[in-house]
Design an enzyme around this catalytic site. Structure first.
Site, mmCIF file in Angstrom:
data_model
loop_
_atom_site.group_PDB
_atom_site.id
_atom_site.type_symbol
_atom_site.label_atom_id
_atom_site.label_comp_id
_atom_site.label_asym_id
_atom_site.label_seq_id
_atom_site.Cartn_x
_atom_site.Cartn_y
_atom_site.Cartn_z
ATOM 1 N N ASP A 195 0.852 -1.194 0.000
ATOM 2 C CA ASP A 195 0.000 0.000 0.000
ATOM 3 C C ASP A 195 0.884 1.239 0.000
ATOM 4 O OD1 ASP A 195 -2.911 1.158 0.861
ATOM 5 O OD2 ASP A 195 -1.313 2.256 1.883
ATOM 6 N N SER B 14 -11.035 5.822 0.285
ATOM 7 C CA SER B 14 -10.387 5.725 1.589
ATOM 8 C C SER B 14 -10.950 6.816 2.489
ATOM 9 C CB SER B 14 -8.867 5.891 1.408
ATOM 10 O OG SER B 14 -8.222 5.842 2.647
ATOM 11 N N TYR C 206 2.728 10.070 0.039
ATOM 12 C CA TYR C 206 3.782 9.657 0.976
ATOM 13 C C TYR C 206 5.152 10.147 0.510
ATOM 14 C CZ TYR C 206 0.056 6.533 2.611
ATOM 15 O OH TYR C 206 -1.146 6.019 3.064
ATOM 16 N N HIS D 222 -7.871 9.109 -1.943
ATOM 17 C CA HIS D 222 -7.246 9.056 -0.615
ATOM 18 C C HIS D 222 -8.170 9.559 0.514
ATOM 19 C CE1 HIS D 222 -2.933 9.042 1.198
ATOM 20 N NE2 HIS D 222 -3.796 8.644 2.075
HETATM 21 N N1 LIG Z 1 -5.574 5.647 3.593
HETATM 22 C C1 LIG Z 1 -5.096 6.435 4.534
HETATM 23 O O1 LIG Z 1 -5.579 7.558 4.748
HETATM 24 C C2 LIG Z 1 -3.953 5.947 5.381
HETATM 25 C C3 LIG Z 1 -3.628 6.620 6.560
HETATM 26 C C4 LIG Z 1 -2.572 6.127 7.329
HETATM 27 C C5 LIG Z 1 -1.876 4.999 6.918
HETATM 28 N N2 LIG Z 1 -2.202 4.381 5.739
HETATM 29 C C6 LIG Z 1 -1.465 3.178 5.257
HETATM 30 O O2 LIG Z 1 -1.490 2.195 6.279
HETATM 31 C C7 LIG Z 1 -0.166 1.820 6.623
HETATM 32 C C8 LIG Z 1 -0.088 1.425 8.085
HETATM 33 O O3 LIG Z 1 -0.556 2.458 8.921
HETATM 34 P P1 LIG Z 1 0.437 3.320 9.840
HETATM 35 O O4 LIG Z 1 1.771 3.321 9.229
HETATM 36 O O5 LIG Z 1 -0.264 4.610 10.096
HETATM 37 O O6 LIG Z 1 0.421 2.560 11.232
HETATM 38 P P2 LIG Z 1 0.798 1.107 11.779
HETATM 39 O O7 LIG Z 1 1.129 0.176 10.688
HETATM 40 O O8 LIG Z 1 -0.278 0.742 12.735
HETATM 41 O O9 LIG Z 1 2.096 1.455 12.641
HETATM 42 C C9 LIG Z 1 3.337 1.713 12.052
HETATM 43 C C10 LIG Z 1 4.348 1.877 13.180
HETATM 44 O O10 LIG Z 1 4.365 0.679 13.961
HETATM 45 C C11 LIG Z 1 5.694 0.182 14.102
HETATM 46 N N3 LIG Z 1 5.590 -1.286 13.984
HETATM 47 C C12 LIG Z 1 5.012 -1.978 12.964
HETATM 48 N N4 LIG Z 1 5.077 -3.294 13.218
HETATM 49 C C13 LIG Z 1 5.696 -3.446 14.417
HETATM 50 C C14 LIG Z 1 6.042 -4.572 15.216
HETATM 51 N N5 LIG Z 1 5.784 -5.815 14.803
HETATM 52 N N6 LIG Z 1 6.668 -4.345 16.400
HETATM 53 C C15 LIG Z 1 6.948 -3.098 16.817
HETATM 54 N N7 LIG Z 1 6.634 -1.986 16.107
HETATM 55 C C16 LIG Z 1 6.013 -2.158 14.916
HETATM 56 C C17 LIG Z 1 6.494 0.794 12.970
HETATM 57 O O11 LIG Z 1 7.802 1.031 13.384
HETATM 58 P P3 LIG Z 1 9.094 0.334 12.671
HETATM 59 O O12 LIG Z 1 9.086 0.805 11.244
HETATM 60 O O13 LIG Z 1 10.238 0.845 13.454
HETATM 61 O O14 LIG Z 1 8.882 -1.156 12.782
HETATM 62 C C18 LIG Z 1 5.768 2.120 12.720
HETATM 63 O O15 LIG Z 1 6.313 3.126 13.551
HETATM 64 C C19 LIG Z 1 0.652 3.064 6.247
HETATM 65 O O16 LIG Z 1 2.031 2.804 6.178
HETATM 66 C C20 LIG Z 1 0.007 3.428 4.947
HETATM 67 O O17 LIG Z 1 0.456 2.595 3.891
HETATM 68 C C21 LIG Z 1 -3.256 4.824 4.981
#
Ligand SMILES: NC(=O)c1ccc[n+]([C@@H]2O[C@H](COP(=O)([O-])OP(=O)(O)OC[C@H]3O[C@@H](n4cnc5c(N)ncnc54)[C@H](OP(=O)(O)O)[C@@H]3O)[C@@H](O)[C@H]2O)c1
Length: 282
Positions: free
Chosen positions: A47, A140, A52, A111
């Site tokens: 994704d 989204s 980004y 988005h």
């Molecule tokens: N459509 C939208 O509006 C929207 C909004 C937000 C996000 N997104 C998408 O969703 C994805 C995920 O959401 P997010 O990035 O907001 O939050 P998330 O995946 O819930 O959290 C990411 C954070 O968690 C840490 N992490 C992940 N797995 C881990 C594990 N197993 N152990 C410890 N720490 C862990 C990562 O750090 P490390 O890298 O240090 O492991 C990072 O800081 C985004 O990257 C993006 O592609 C979409």
């Protein structure tokens, strides 16, 4: 490994997020290794979005996937609201395709809602699908009322997925949105599935109840958070990790089956919603 079917493509229920990746040149090798580790563990979905890092995440993904057979990938990108018009969307998608190094994405998402009339955005998403620059399109940050409005448009019900924030600490979508989407055969993509530590003030990964369940499965708390998200029907989770070991661990969480007692423990600590709540967004 559980799967989700989006517009006829069956994909493993845990994919890879990429927000905040590709920004720091010194981390590039590690970030590419994290994407490779996630794919090697069985992930197919990546994704990303033009937003980004203003394209830097897509460029990183393009480097990571250049030697990966296209049929082993399911690529999602997103158009910014300001570009979601008849005049600008195709240029945005072309730029995303160039950065990713592919001829088409699998899913192109609007988005979040902006000022362009929804009818214009949907007509253009559908046109770009018809000409083969994306296999399917979706939305989204849409809530039930947005989806009801979308379903009134001629091509609205052709939407292939909706991507919203969903994790154990943010369960509002369970009240009516998940049910609406199930009734309308619209898969749900869960972003911030482990609570976006670092960006949000969540501590799900160190919660004692989550750790208790993790111990039962010889898993990590983060794996339990992901197993819980994808235990919902037709829900795909896209955790982001720049750490290869954690990216692998996250994908392998798709094999964990939570028991009824695990659910009781988690529900008690983080109760399901009892009323409609505003959609959480990040
Ligand atoms: N459509 C939208 O509006 C929207 C909004 C937000 C996000 N997104 C998408 O969703 C994805 C995920 O959401 P997010 O990035 O907001 O939050 P998330 O995946 O819930 O959290 C990411 C954070 O968690 C840490 N992490 C992940 N797995 C881990 C594990 N197993 N152990 C410890 N720490 C862990 C990562 O750090 P490390 O890298 O240090 O492991 C990072 O800081 C985004 O990257 C993006 O592609 C979409």
């Amino acid at each position: 490994m559980q799967t989700v079917t989006i517009a006829g493509s069956e994909v493993p229920a845990i994919g890879l997020g990429t927000w905040n990746m590709g920004d720091e040149p010194s981390l590039q090798t590690q970030e590419i290794n994290a994407i490779h580790a996630g794919l090697a563990a069985g992930a197919k979905v990546i994704d990303t979005a033009e937003m980004y890092g203003s394209g830097r995440a897509e460029t990183l993904v393009g480097k990571a996937i250049k030697d990966v057979p296209r049929d082993q990938l399911y690529l999602i990108s997103k158009v910014l609201p300001t570009n979601a018009s008849k005049n600008r969307m195709e240029r945005s998608l072309d730029a995303s395709l160039k950065r990713l190094g592919v001829d088409e994405v699998d899913l192109y998402l609007y988005h979040w809602r902006g000022q362009i009339p929804l009818s214009e955005t949907v007509a253009e998403l559908q046109r770009l699908t018809t000409i083969g620059k994306t296999k399917a399109w979706g939305i989204s940050n849409f809530d039930v009322t947005d989806l009801e409005e979308l379903w009134q448009l001629p091509d609205g019900p052709k939407a292939a997925a909706n991507e919203d924030l969903f994790n154990l600490g943010s369960r509002g979508v369970e009240y009516s949105l998940l049910g609406w989407q199930a009734d309308h055969h619209l898969p749900f993509i869960a972003y911030s599935p482990v609570g976006a530590p670092g960006q949000l003030d969540t501590h799900l990964g160190s919660d004692p109840d989550v750790l208790k369940v993790a111990k039962r499965h010889q898993a990590t708390a983060y794996q339990i958070l992901l197993a819980w998200v994808v235990s919902h029907q037709q829900v795909l989770a896209i955790p982001q990790s720049s750490n290869p070991d954690l990216a692998k661990e996250n994908v392998l969480a798709g094999d964990i089956q939570l028991t009824a007692d695990d659910r009781r423990v988690l529900d008690k600590a983080y109760p399901a919603p009892t009323e409609k709540l505003p959609l959480d967004v990040l």
